[in-house]
Design a protein around this motif. Sequence first.
Motif, PDB file in Angstrom:
ATOM      1  N   CYS A   1      83.983  -1.399 -57.213  1.00 22.57           N
ATOM      2  CA  CYS A   1      83.201  -1.631 -58.423  1.00 22.57           C
ATOM      3  C   CYS A   1      82.887  -3.118 -58.584  1.00 22.57           C
ATOM      4  O   CYS A   1      81.774  -3.493 -58.947  1.00 22.57           O
ATOM      5  N   THR A   2      83.878  -3.962 -58.311  1.00 23.52           N
ATOM      6  CA  THR A   2      83.670  -5.404 -58.415  1.00 23.52           C
ATOM      7  C   THR A   2      82.612  -5.867 -57.424  1.00 23.52           C
ATOM      8  O   THR A   2      81.708  -6.639 -57.764  1.00 23.52           O
ATOM      9  N   GLU A   3      82.701  -5.397 -56.184  1.00 25.45           N
ATOM     10  CA  GLU A   3      81.726  -5.772 -55.160  1.00 25.45           C
ATOM     11  C   GLU A   3      80.333  -5.275 -55.531  1.00 25.45           C
ATOM     12  O   GLU A   3      79.340  -5.983 -55.344  1.00 25.45           O
ATOM     13  N   CYS A   4      80.263  -4.072 -56.055  1.00 27.47           N
ATOM     14  CA  CYS A   4      78.972  -3.508 -56.456  1.00 27.47           C
ATOM     15  C   CYS A   4      78.384  -4.305 -57.619  1.00 27.47           C
ATOM     16  O   CYS A   4      77.187  -4.597 -57.633  1.00 27.47           O
ATOM     17  N   ALA A   5      79.215  -4.648 -58.583  1.00 25.73           N
ATOM     18  CA  ALA A   5      78.737  -5.431 -59.727  1.00 25.73           C
ATOM     19  C   ALA A   5      78.149  -6.753 -59.255  1.00 25.73           C
ATOM     20  O   ALA A   5      77.071  -7.166 -59.697  1.00 25.73           O
ATOM     21  N   ARG A   6      78.846  -7.413 -58.328  1.00 19.36           N
ATOM     22  CA  ARG A   6      78.346  -8.682 -57.783  1.00 19.36           C
ATOM     23  C   ARG A   6      77.019  -8.495 -57.057  1.00 19.36           C
ATOM     24  O   ARG A   6      76.073  -9.254 -57.259  1.00 19.36           O
ATOM     25  N   ALA A   7      76.965  -7.492 -56.181  1.00 24.38           N
ATOM     26  CA  ALA A   7      75.744  -7.247 -55.404  1.00 24.38           C
ATOM     27  C   ALA A   7      74.565  -6.919 -56.310  1.00 24.38           C
ATOM     28  O   ALA A   7      73.448  -7.405 -56.091  1.00 24.38           O
ATOM     29  N   CYS A   8      74.806  -6.114 -57.327  1.00 21.42           N
ATOM     30  CA  CYS A   8      73.729  -5.734 -58.247  1.00 21.42           C
ATOM     31  C   CYS A   8      73.257  -6.928 -59.067  1.00 21.42           C
ATOM     32  O   CYS A   8      72.055  -7.096 -59.294  1.00 21.42           O
ATOM     33  N   ALA A   9      74.190  -7.754 -59.511  1.00 20.60           N
ATOM     34  CA  ALA A   9      73.808  -8.925 -60.296  1.00 20.60           C
ATOM     35  C   ALA A   9      72.980  -9.883 -59.452  1.00 20.60           C
ATOM     36  O   ALA A   9      71.955 -10.403 -59.909  1.00 20.60           O
ATOM     37  N   VAL A  10      73.403 -10.097 -58.209  1.00 19.75           N
ATOM     38  CA  VAL A  10      72.649 -10.982 -57.310  1.00 19.75           C
ATOM     39  C   VAL A  10      71.274 -10.386 -57.037  1.00 19.75           C
ATOM     40  O   VAL A  10      70.254 -11.064 -57.117  1.00 19.75           O
ATOM     41  N   ARG A  11      71.253  -9.099 -56.729  1.00 21.01           N
ATOM     42  CA  ARG A  11      69.984  -8.437 -56.410  1.00 21.01           C
ATOM     43  C   ARG A  11      69.049  -8.481 -57.616  1.00 21.01           C
ATOM     44  O   ARG A  11      67.850  -8.710 -57.473  1.00 21.01           O
ATOM     45  N   ALA A  12      69.562  -8.249 -58.804  1.00 18.36           N
ATOM     46  CA  ALA A  12      68.745  -8.274 -60.022  1.00 18.36           C
ATOM     47  C   ALA A  12      68.153  -9.654 -60.236  1.00 18.36           C
ATOM     48  O   ALA A  12      67.006  -9.795 -60.661  1.00 18.36           O
ATOM     49  N   SER A  13      68.918 -10.703 -59.918  1.00 21.47           N
ATOM     50  CA  SER A  13      68.406 -12.064 -60.108  1.00 21.47           C
ATOM     51  C   SER A  13      67.346 -12.409 -59.079  1.00 21.47           C
ATOM     52  O   SER A  13      66.506 -13.277 -59.323  1.00 21.47           O
ATOM     53  N   LEU A  14      67.340 -11.727 -57.935  1.00 15.40           N
ATOM     54  CA  LEU A  14      66.344 -11.986 -56.893  1.00 15.40           C
ATOM     55  C   LEU A  14      65.035 -11.235 -57.133  1.00 15.40           C
ATOM     56  O   LEU A  14      64.015 -11.575 -56.546  1.00 15.40           O
ATOM     57  N   THR A  15      65.088 -10.207 -57.965  1.00 17.57           N
ATOM     58  CA  THR A  15      63.894  -9.417 -58.247  1.00 17.57           C
ATOM     59  C   THR A  15      62.936 -10.235 -59.092  1.00 17.57           C
ATOM     60  O   THR A  15      63.338 -10.845 -60.080  1.00 17.57           O
ATOM     61  N   ASP A  16      61.706 -10.243 -58.702  1.00 18.07           N
ATOM     62  CA  ASP A  16      60.674 -11.038 -59.383  1.00 18.07           C
ATOM     63  C   ASP A  16      60.540 -10.598 -60.834  1.00 18.07           C
ATOM     64  O   ASP A  16      60.092  -9.491 -61.115  1.00 18.07           O
ATOM     65  N   PRO A  17      60.932 -11.471 -61.795  1.00 18.92           N
ATOM     66  CA  PRO A  17      60.878 -11.084 -63.209  1.00 18.92           C
ATOM     67  C   PRO A  17      59.446 -10.910 -63.719  1.00 18.92           C
ATOM     68  O   PRO A  17      59.227 -10.237 -64.712  1.00 18.92           O
ATOM     69  N   ASP A  18      58.482 -11.516 -63.046  1.00 24.91           N
ATOM     70  CA  ASP A  18      57.086 -11.372 -63.456  1.00 24.91           C
ATOM     71  C   ASP A  18      56.363 -10.330 -62.611  1.00 24.91           C
ATOM     72  O   ASP A  18      55.136 -10.259 -62.642  1.00 24.91           O
ATOM     73  N   GLY A  19      57.123  -9.561 -61.863  1.00 24.25           N
ATOM     74  CA  GLY A  19      56.535  -8.589 -60.944  1.00 24.25           C
ATOM     75  C   GLY A  19      56.092  -7.324 -61.638  1.00 24.25           C
ATOM     76  O   GLY A  19      55.916  -7.259 -62.856  1.00 24.25           O
TER      77      GLY A  19
END
Length: 124
Positions: A24-42
């Motif tokens: 769960c901890t690893e998934c939370a980290r991966a999701c948070a990183v991935r979410a920050s990489l997603t283009d917010p203006d996309g």
Amino acid sequence: MTTTPTSQQLYRFLEDRFACAQACTECARACAVRASLTDPDGSECHDRVRRLGIMCAEVCDATCRVLGEECRQDEGEIRVRLEWCRSVCLECARAFDAQPGAESAAATCRSCADACSEFLQTLA
């Protein structure tokens, strides 16, 4: 009549609980990183994936905290939490599958879902 678990059953329970919390901890980290990489203006699709990644990170973080508590917890409550976490992780993995470069995050989400499933089996 209730049966007392053997030391081997207790060990497996604790081992699976720790593995699930760690996933769960690893998934939370991966999701948070991935979410920050997603283009917010996309596009709307990118926004949905970003929101889903953030939600998955929050669900995994909360699940990890519940599993890390030392006080006695209701097994039904833990089961509901694990099933919710597994469901969100699988949904997030499917969303990440459609995103170029998100293969690692999708695999981490699936690994967390598998850990939740394995831990659920020890509760049966």
